[in-house]
Design an enzyme around this catalytic site. Structure first.
Site, PDB file in Angstrom:
ATOM      1  N   GLY A  70     -16.916   1.984  26.624  1.00  0.00           N
ATOM      2  CA  GLY A  70     -17.822   2.945  26.868  1.00  0.00           C
ATOM      3  C   GLY A  70     -17.875   4.193  27.078  1.00  0.00           C
ATOM      4  O   GLY A  70     -19.078   5.021  26.980  1.00  0.00           O
TER       5      GLY A  70
ATOM      6  N   CYS B 108     -31.892   4.901  -1.777  1.00  0.00           N
ATOM      7  CA  CYS B 108     -33.251   5.226  -1.808  1.00  0.00           C
ATOM      8  C   CYS B 108     -34.359   4.710  -0.736  1.00  0.00           C
ATOM      9  O   CYS B 108     -34.909   3.652  -0.331  1.00  0.00           O
ATOM     10  CB  CYS B 108     -33.890   4.160  -3.080  1.00  0.00           C
ATOM     11  SG  CYS B 108     -32.977   4.522  -4.557  1.00  0.00           S
ATOM     12  N   GLU B 109     -33.945   5.452   0.274  1.00  0.00           N
ATOM     13  CA  GLU B 109     -34.854   5.318   1.714  1.00  0.00           C
ATOM     14  C   GLU B 109     -34.977   6.653   2.437  1.00  0.00           C
ATOM     15  O   GLU B 109     -33.715   7.386   2.321  1.00  0.00           O
ATOM     16  CB  GLU B 109     -33.957   4.328   2.554  1.00  0.00           C
ATOM     17  CG  GLU B 109     -33.563   3.032   2.189  1.00  0.00           C
ATOM     18  CD  GLU B 109     -33.826   1.998   3.078  1.00  0.00           C
ATOM     19  OE1 GLU B 109     -34.538   2.359   4.263  1.00  0.00           O
ATOM     20  OE2 GLU B 109     -33.279   0.892   3.029  1.00  0.00           O
TER      21      GLU B 109
ATOM     22  N   TYR C 196     -17.040   3.521  14.536  1.00  0.00           N
ATOM     23  CA  TYR C 196     -18.552   3.042  13.979  1.00  0.00           C
ATOM     24  C   TYR C 196     -18.884   3.631  12.770  1.00  0.00           C
ATOM     25  O   TYR C 196     -20.195   3.982  12.626  1.00  0.00           O
ATOM     26  CB  TYR C 196     -19.466   3.055  15.161  1.00  0.00           C
ATOM     27  CG  TYR C 196     -18.817   2.580  16.510  1.00  0.00           C
ATOM     28  CD1 TYR C 196     -18.692   1.051  16.493  1.00  0.00           C
ATOM     29  CD2 TYR C 196     -18.574   3.328  17.518  1.00  0.00           C
ATOM     30  CE1 TYR C 196     -18.293   0.428  17.646  1.00  0.00           C
ATOM     31  CE2 TYR C 196     -18.245   2.713  18.792  1.00  0.00           C
ATOM     32  CZ  TYR C 196     -18.075   1.260  18.917  1.00  0.00           C
ATOM     33  OH  TYR C 196     -17.519   0.659  19.934  1.00  0.00           O
TER      34      TYR C 196
END
Ligand code: LLP
Length: 422
Positions: A245, A351-352, A380
């Site tokens: 973390g 396409c977003e 990530y």
């Protein structure tokens, strides 16, 4: 100690390099989009953790989910790291990269299947971080079938608030993770004498990208209190797993990684004063994020009304963090050109409307054909990539002591279509 910043402009020509290796050359060899990682920085970051905790028995179990490239796992295993895994798939990655490190694996995760548990028992992992009573029952049943004793730690939820994005905060009672710390004492007592289970430790993970050391200290204090209560009840735990973390700075260059780890280690160790068992740590992002960049080519610069869109050949399927968490990644030209800084949106071809890397960002001038680097993409990034829009996933390159090597070739359309039946 001078810490490396792998992605810097070379003097005097001024092109962006990873260590001493020019990114342009790598792109000529391997194309774009391309993930590039500095092995040297990853090793250095592991070393910071190992040094900060050198005064006590400890094991750094790198969180495989942050970047699971086999070459990176191998690099870390060779320097003594263990691994924090969350699936049978990640276990197989450790087995392939460094079979000798299987005994240094902790298995976390909120929903383990019987098959995954069997795989991990057979591999002889260090401990299961168990997230519910039902999972404890399942673990006992599987261990019994395999006539072995499984080591477990309860992952407790300490109810500590950590300032981070809501999707990656995990330490509050309202989250799906762990067992309420107030229930843990009773559970340990209930299961301590079980023939198939051995209470090895307790574990905690309060969230990700946490910038302050305070919540880690607070969580550890609660865990230590539980460990003392258990000892008083005759249950002596061997290990405490502090989870991962620890956050990084995605915004700039003045980040002092060594100081951050020291501050973190001081908070954890202060809270654990008097506990002389083994300390497990599960850093992911901190070891790999700043060691990686995603290099993309500018396809077009498009003006529309008052907006300017820089369209790159990388997209949200390659690096989803900006779309998913509104995460910030610095974007820099690989070969700077003269001209004015412009305010632009940096977007991909998917396409977003959510397919963006930056919005209203001041960007150094770029033209179609130029290369840009999205920094701090080592954690990530590739692991969260997908084939959305039937896009092929990028290649990955590892740069170690001035030498670059391909650690994952670019996906081909044949790779992608192979599992499908018509
Ligand atoms: N241990 C456990 C049990 C975890 O769940 C995680 C991360 C870690 C260790 C490693 O945490 P780190 O040191 O990397 O913060 N996809 C998100 C991050 C998700 C983190 C999930 N758990 C992102 O891109 O920011």
């Amino acid at each position: 100690m001078a810490l490396s910043r792998p992605f810097q402009y070379a003097q005097p020509k001024g092109a962006l390099c990873c260590g001493s290796v020019a990114l342009e050359g790598l792109v000529r060899r391997f194309g774009t989009p391309l993930y590039v990682y500095s092995a040297d920085q990853i090793v250095e970051r592991l070393g910071l953790f190992q040094q900060a905790f050198a005064g006590r028995e400890h094991l750094v179990c790198y969180a495989v989910k942050a970047n699971s490239a086999l070459a990176i796992l191998k690099l870390l295993a060779a320097r003594g790291a263990g691994f924090d895994i969350v699936s049978g798939g990640e276990l197989e990655r450790v087995r392939k990269a460094a079979p000798e490190a299987l005994s240094r694996v902790v298995f976390s995760g909120v929903g383990k299947t019987a098959a995954e548990i069997d795989l991990a028992i057979a591999a002889g992992i260090l401990e299961f971080n168990v997230e519910s009573e039902a999972e404890l029952e399942l673990l006992a049943a599987r261990a019994r079938r395999m006539k072995t004793r499984a080591r477990f730690a309860l992952r407790v939820n300490p109810d500590v608030f950590a300032e981070t994005h809501p999707y990656i905060s995990t330490g509050l009672r309202e989250h799906k993770f762990g067992i309420d710390i107030r229930r843990a004492l009773a559970l340990y007592k209930q299961w301590a004498g079980n023939r198939w289970l051995q209470a090895q430790g307790v574990s905690v993970h309060i969230g990700s990208q946490i910038r302050s050391a305070d919540p880690f200290g607070a969580a550890m204090e609660r865990v230590h209190k539980l460990v003392r209560q258990l000892a008083a009840a005759g249950i002596a735990l061997r290990s405490i797993d502090a989870g991962g973390g620890l956050g990084i700075d995605y915004h700039g260059c003045s980040f002092d990684a060594a100081a951050k780890v020291d501050e973190y280690a001081a908070a954890v160790q202060q809270a654990l004063k008097g506990f002389d068992g083994m300390l497990l740590l599960e850093p992911g992002r901190f070891l790999v994020a700043q060691a990686g960049a995603l290099v993309a080519r500018v396809l077009q610069v498009k003006r529309s009304g008052s907006k300017t869109f820089v369209i790159t050949d990388a997209a949200m399927n390659d690096l989803i963090r900006p779309a998913l968490y509104q995460a910030h990644h610095e974007i820099v030209p690989v070969t700077p050109r003269r001209g004015r800084v412009r305010v632009v949106d940096v977007v991909g071809p998917v396409c977003e409307s959510g397919d963006f890397f930056a919005r209203d960002r001041k960007l150094a001038p770029v033209e179609p054909g130029d290369l840009v680097a999205l920094l701090d993409a080592g954690a990530y990034g590739m692991v969260q990539s997908s084939n959305y829009n039937t896009r092929l996933r990028p290649a990955e390159v590892l740069v170690e002591r001035g030498k670059a090597r391909l650690i994952r070739r670019r996906e081909t359309i044949e790779d992608l279509l192979a599992p499908e039946l018509v």
